[in-house]
Each structure stands twice: as structure tokens, then as C-alpha cells.
Design a protein around this motif. Structure first.
Motif, PDB file in Angstrom:
ATOM      1  N   ARG A 246      44.492   6.585  19.430  1.00  0.00           N
ATOM      2  CA  ARG A 246      43.779   7.635  20.156  1.00  0.00           C
ATOM      3  C   ARG A 246      43.531   8.778  19.182  1.00  0.00           C
TER       4      ARG A 246
ATOM      5  N   ALA B 206      40.160   2.772  22.100  1.00  0.00           N
ATOM      6  CA  ALA B 206      40.871   2.355  23.324  1.00  0.00           C
ATOM      7  C   ALA B 206      42.337   2.129  22.991  1.00  0.00           C
ATOM      8  N   GLN B 207      43.141   2.310  23.976  1.00  0.00           N
ATOM      9  CA  GLN B 207      44.584   2.091  23.787  1.00  0.00           C
ATOM     10  C   GLN B 207      45.198   1.597  25.098  1.00  0.00           C
TER      11      GLN B 207
ATOM     12  N   ALA C 240      40.416   4.699  27.347  1.00  0.00           N
ATOM     13  CA  ALA C 240      39.299   4.409  26.448  1.00  0.00           C
ATOM     14  C   ALA C 240      38.406   5.633  26.390  1.00  0.00           C
TER      15      ALA C 240
ATOM     16  N   ALA D 278      45.721   2.091  30.596  1.00  0.00           N
ATOM     17  CA  ALA D 278      44.647   1.796  29.650  1.00  0.00           C
ATOM     18  C   ALA D 278      43.789   3.051  29.524  1.00  0.00           C
TER      19      ALA D 278
ATOM     20  N   ARG E 237      34.143   4.765  19.121  1.00  0.00           N
ATOM     21  CA  ARG E 237      34.712   4.293  20.370  1.00  0.00           C
ATOM     22  C   ARG E 237      36.156   3.889  20.119  1.00  0.00           C
TER      23      ARG E 237
ATOM     24  N   SER F 266      40.948   7.048  31.969  1.00  0.00           N
ATOM     25  CA  SER F 266      42.201   6.282  31.934  1.00  0.00           C
ATOM     26  C   SER F 266      42.506   5.707  33.307  1.00  0.00           C
TER      27      SER F 266
ATOM     28  N   GLN G 274      36.848  10.707  27.799  1.00  0.00           N
ATOM     29  CA  GLN G 274      37.749   9.570  27.961  1.00  0.00           C
ATOM     30  C   GLN G 274      38.052   9.322  29.427  1.00  0.00           C
TER      31      GLN G 274
END
Lengths: 222, 398
Positions: free
Chosen positions: B263, B242-243, B228, B226, B240, B214, B212
Motif C-alpha cells: 500500500r 492492492a493488498q 485496492a 481486501a 494501481r 476496502s 481507495q
């Protein structure tokens, strides 16, 4: 004879009390500042006492310097400046001024207010206590209002009959105006003009501001 | 899914003990705390945090407790100094509830993270066990993580990899084949044999990887992040995810948080600030240190001053303060010796002084900073200690 004896006894007691105060102050000074600086400051305090000036602010100024790490010369100079400012304040405010007025006047002078502003303030409020007007004047100058503009604002308000409470409210409004981005000099003038307009004797006050006596009210012809 | 009773778990008591019995773990301000990456540290956030949040159709709570395990010593200037240099070890326990039942624990996780921090970058290695376990998730046996963080101007970046050893319990996808042989007699009475094959659901260990990245942008009290990543491994298809997350530091102890997106569990284990799903809520960290999170933007502020004259030349002073841990007053009536204020409620602090009527000079100091003029009081001339206030004390009414 009995009356004379009474007066003599009172004078003796007062003199004894002053001597006790002096000894006590000297002991406090030497305990906090050390013998050498304590003696130098004590001499200034004794001079002020002899001149009839308040002495507690001098001792407090010495302690303030010591607590903030000032060296011996800085402490003695600070006390000397305070003593000189008190003497000047009494001269400007008049010999009959209260000790609190002298202390507040000294603070104003040290902040940069000219001595003649203090004299004009006394004329604007003859016989009245000047502690709050002087505190407000000092505050305005400390917050960046030019000394002449601050003097005009406070003297004008005092001449128009502003009470202590009104002066403190004027101070708060000037403070808010400056915090909101207003120019200090312009804000002080605007706030006082607005207060004169809003106050119950607004019209008369405006005339006083222009330096004229208010015209007497005339009866209308029937 | 295994469920644990909310009332029983020893791990919860362990976490509570860590949180309540070690308030000394409240970090002093260390070189880590002034680093741009200080927010990532449990040492700064304090030993206890409780998050409460609303998520679509459910309610979320999470309890976290952490300890900075660095060995410190008191420096000559009174500040703490780390004896481990730039190394620090954080240990933490977290517990989250089951999504369907707020009174049932869904998972308790334990993690250790060893971090090496420099001025603008940090690298870390972590080991964790347990953690949040949603419906259908395998049981996490052990997780190993490594990360690299760097702070650019206003933006913090982080790359992270987490390897997880997971265990699928009684999963029909990995069935165990068993053959049973038995005999029977036909109608003629002749014995015959027959084989029967049975497939039993079996445990299966697997290896998962999660990578990941960020980006976190911070301005004052606001932080926008962000995250991902990609998760793949045996038994699952590559995923995949994302947050996006927003945080607003309301006070030093209260953080308002919001997140959009999900997540996976491996992504959460080494991050106390991470949120598993889309939610809006608050995090309360009662012992957060001065270095926590966006505390750089939380300047101590003096909002209001009230004083009341009492008989016998006593004056009670109340000062309304914000984001303050200590406050002192000095003035001519204290002979310019600092006197600590006592904390009241609602941000108010107080002290009673013996003050004679008259004009006095006074100063206020917050959090051991510079002396300043108290709020609301008229300013006096500046003395050797800087701006002072004028305190006019009238005689008490008899």
C-alpha cells in the motif's frame, strides 16, 4: 455431688453460649436486612436452632438474597425453603447426620434430588461421611442429569466403594461427556459403568450394581 | 532520502509521552465501541500500539500512539458518555523504521481525524503530515483525507480519498536552468564572450491523489480485508495497487497480522491497522479497551479454580481467567459481599479468605457481568443470584 455440679455448669455455659450466638446472629441480621426483615429471618433461625439444625446456612441464604436484590418476601421465603430443606435432609439422612451432611443434603433437595435418594445414599455408605456424594449428586442434577439417573449413578458408585476422590473424578468425566455433546442421563450411566469396569473390584462391583452379593471365590479342585 | 537518527527524534519522545503518560485515555466503553465500526477507532485500541513483523528479506517495526480527543462525562450509570454526540477527534503519531536499517526511522507521521459515527456508518475528515517515506518517495507536506464507511451484515466497506501535497527535493527531473556568461581572450588577444548553461536539480512541489476502497469481513476473532486503490499525480505514473490482510485477535491486547501486497504511504496515514507491505507479525496494544476490534468475540472465561486450606481457617483461592479485567468472588464466607480478586501472572488471579471447614456456596463475577458458578467446582442449587458452586473446605492438616 461434684459431678452433678460439673454437668450443671457445663449445661449453663452451653446455654449461655447459644444465647450469645442467637443475639449475635440477630444483630447481624438486623444490621444487614433491616429491623423488620431481620426479625422475621431471626425467628426462622431461632426455630432452626431449637430444632438442632445448622443456622449459618439460613443466615447466609438471607444475605445472598439481600445482596442479589431480592425483596423482603423473597428473602424470607428463601430462608424458609432452606430451613425446610435442611429438616427434610436430616429426616432422610438420619438423626445422627453431621451438620455438613445436612447442608449438602439440603442443597441437593433444593436442586431437585428426591429425598429417598438421600436415604439410599446413607444405606450405600453406612457410617461414612456423605458430604462429597451429596455435593456430586447435587452437581449432576444442576448440570441437567435427571434426578433419578443422577441418584442411580452416585448411589451405585458409592455402593461399589467409590471413595470421595473417585466420586469427584466420576463427576468430572460426566461433566466432560456432557460438554462434548453427550446426553446427560446416558453419559452419567456410561461413566459409572465404565468406572465399575475399570475399578479394581470391577466384577464384584458389577454384581453389586445388579443388587446381588458377590459370589465367594471357590477353590479349584486339584 | 533523509534519514533520522533512531536515538534522537523528538517526535518519538512525544509519541512515547502520549502513550505512557495518558493511560487515562484508555477508552471507556462508549457508544462508538459497540458500533460495528468501532475497530477503526484509536479510542478503542488504546493510546499505544507496537507492531513487529517479518517481511521478505527484512524486518518491520512500527510504533503508534493515539488519543481520542473527545470530551466525555461520566453518566449516572457509571458509563462514560460523549459530550460531542456522534463526533470524535482522534490524534495519532506513528513511527516506522527504514526498510534497510531497523535502527533508523524512515518517517514519523502525525494525523488528526474527525469522525462522525452513526450506528452502522461513519464519515471522516483527516489532515496529516509526514509519515512513512520509502526510498525515492517525495516528502509529504500535507495530506487531506475524507472517507465514508458503512457496515453491512458482517462486511465493512469503506471508500476513501487522500490528497497529498508532496515535495521532491533536489530532483533532477525538475532541473533549474542557469546561464553563466564569461569572457576569454583568443590567440590574438581579442576579448570574446561565451554563454554556458547549467542545469541544477531543483525542489518541486506536486499534488497527488489516492483513491481507495476496502472490504473487511469479520467473523469472531478473524478478520479478512481486501484493499485496492489508484494513486496518480504529478511526477509519477498512475499506479494501481492492492493488498489482502488477515488479522487474528489472539487476546484483547495481542493481534496476529498478515498481509500480502503493498500500500502506498497516502493509503496508510489515516489507518492505524494498515500494513505497508507483505508481512507476518503481531501488534501489541497494552491499553486496548473492551471495545477494541474483535473483542465482541473475546468472552471473559474462567478456566480453572484452585483452593488451598491454610492454618487459622484461611483459604487461598486462585482462579485462571482469560480476557478479564476484573474479577470478584462472593459467597457465604464473605456474607455475599463481592470481594475483588488480585491479578497474579499468567492469567491467574487470587484472594485469601477466612473460611471455616464445611460446605459453602460461592459465585464468581467477571468484568462486572453476571454472577456464575466458578469453574471446576460442583454446582450447588441455584440461589437468588443464579448458579452457585459448592466449595467443600476440609480442616487444615496440623
Amino acid at each position: 455431688m461434684r459431678r452433678v455440679l460439673g454437668i450443671a455448669l457445663a449445661l449453663a455455659l452451653a446455654s449461655s453460649a447459644r444465647a450469645g450466638d442467637a443475639a449475635s446472629d440477630q444483630a447481624r441480621l438486623e444490621a444487614r436486612l433491616g429491623p423488620d426483615v431481620g426479625r422475621q429471618v431471626g425467628a426462622l433461625v431461632d426455630d432452626a436452632r431449637a430444632a438442632g439444625l445448622p443456622t449459618d446456612p439460613l443466615i447466609a441464604r438471607a444475605f445472598e438474597g439481600a445482596s442479589r436484590g431480592a425483596d423482603a418476601a423473597g428473602i424470607v421465603n428463601g430462608v424458609r425453603r432452606q430451613s425446610g430443606a435442611q429438616l427434610a435432609a436430616r429426616g432422610a439422612l438420619g438423626a445422627g447426620s453431621q451438620p455438613d451432611e445436612i447442608v449438602a443434603g439440603a442443597s441437593a433437595l433444593l436442586a431437585g434430588v428426591p429425598a429417598d435418594s438421600l436415604a439410599r445414599l446413607r444405606l450405600a455408605r453406612p457410617g461414612g461421611n456423605l458430604v462429597i456424594p451429596l455435593v456430586v449428586l447435587c452437581d449432576l442434577v444442576a448440570r441437567g442429569v435427571p434426578a433419578d439417573a443422577a441418584s442411580v449413578a452416585v448411589v451405585t458408585a458409592a455402593r461399589a466403594g467409590a471413595t470421595d476422590g473417585a466420586l469427584l473424578r466420576i463427576r468430572e468425566r460426566i461433566h466432560s461427556g456432557i460438554e462434548n455433546g453427550g446426553a446427560p442421563a446416558g453419559t452419567a450411566g456410561d461413566v459409572v459403568r465404565q468406572w465399575l469396569h475399570e475399578s479394581p473390584g470391577g466384577k464384584a462391583s458389577k454384581q453389586q450394581q445388579r443388587g446381588r452379593e458377590p459370589e465367594p471365590q471357590r477353590k479349584k479342585a486339584p | 532520502m533523509r534519514r533520522r537518527s533512531f536515538l534522537v527524534p523528538g517526535a518519538t519522545w512525544l509519541a512515547l509521552a502520549l502513550g505512557f503518560c495518558v493511560p487515562g485515555a484508555r477508552a471507556e466503553e462508549t457508544p462508538f465501541d459497540v458500533s460495528p465500526l468501532a475497530a477503526r477507532s484509536l479510542a478503542a485500541r488504546g493510546p499505544l500500539a507496537l507492531s513487529l513483523a517479518a517481511e521478505p528479506g527484512s524486518f518491520h517495526w512500527a510504533f503508534e500512539s493515539g488519543l481520542p480527543l473527545g470530551i466525555g462525562r461520566r453518566a449516572a450509570a457509571g458509563r462514560s458518555a460523549s459530550m460531542l454526540g456522534p463526533w470524535r477527534l482522534d490524534a495519532f503519531v506513528n513511527a516506522v523504521h527504514d526498510r534497510e536499517d531497523a535502527t533508523t526511522l524512515a518517517g514519523v507521521g502525525y494525523a488528526l481525524r474527525l469522525e462522525h459515527a452513526r450506528e452502522r456508518s461513519a464519515t471522516w475528515l483527516g489532515v496529516a503530515r509526514g509519515g512513512s517515506q520509502a526510498e525515492g518517495d517525495p516528502e509529504a507536506r500535507l495530506r487531506l483525507g475524507a472517507g465514508l464507511a458503512h457496515a453491512f451484515k458482517g462486511v465493512h466497506t469503506e471508500l476513501e480519498w487522500v490528497a497529498s501535497g508532496v515535495l521532491f527535493r533536489n530532483d533532477p527531473r525538475w532541473s533549474k536552468e542557469r546561464k553563466y556568461r564569461y569572457a576569454f581572450y583568443d590567440s590574438a588577444g581579442t576579448p570574446k564572450g561565451r554563454d554556458t548553461t547549467v542545469f541544477d536539480a531543483a525542489d518541486h512541489s506536486a499534488f497527488w491523489n489516492t483513491g481507495q476502497g476496502s472490504l473487511r469481513w469479520r467473523a469472531g476473532r478473524l478478520s479478512v480485508a481486501a484493499v485496492a486503490g489508484l494513486s496518480l499525480g504529478d511526477g509519477v505514473t498512475a499506479r494501481r495497487w492492492a493488498q489482502g490482510a488477515v488479522e487474528w485477535q489472539l487476546t484483547r491486547r495481542v493481534l496476529v497480522l498478515g498481509s500480502l501486497g503493498e500500500r502506498p504511504a497516502p493509503s496508510l496515514v489515516f489507518h492505524s491497522e494498515a500494513h505497508p507491505r507483505s508481512m507476518i507479525g503481531i501488534q501489541f496494544a497494552p491499553w486496548s479497551s473492551l471495545g477494541w476490534a474483535m473483542s465482541g468475540s473475546l468472552q471473559p472465561a474462567a478456566l480453572a479454580w484452585k483452593s488451598e486450606v491454610l492454618p487459622d481457617d484461611r483459604l487461598i483461592v486462585r482462579v485462571h481467567l482469560r480476557d478479564v479485567t476484573s474479577a470478584e468472588i462472593a459467597g457465604d464466607f464473605t456474607e455475599w459481599k463481592p470481594v475483588a480478586l488480585e491479578r497474579l501472572h499468567g492469567g491467574w488471579w487470587y484472594q485469601v479468605f477466612r473460611v471455616t471447614p464445611g460446605v459453602h456456596r460461592v459465585q464468581l463475577r467477571l468484568n462486572g457481568g453476571a454472577w456464575r458458578s466458578p469453574p471446576g467446582l460442583p454446582r450447588a442449587d441455584d440461589g437468588p443470584g443464579g448458579p452457585s458452586g459448592s466449595l467443600v473446605v476440609m480442616p487444615a492438616d496440623d
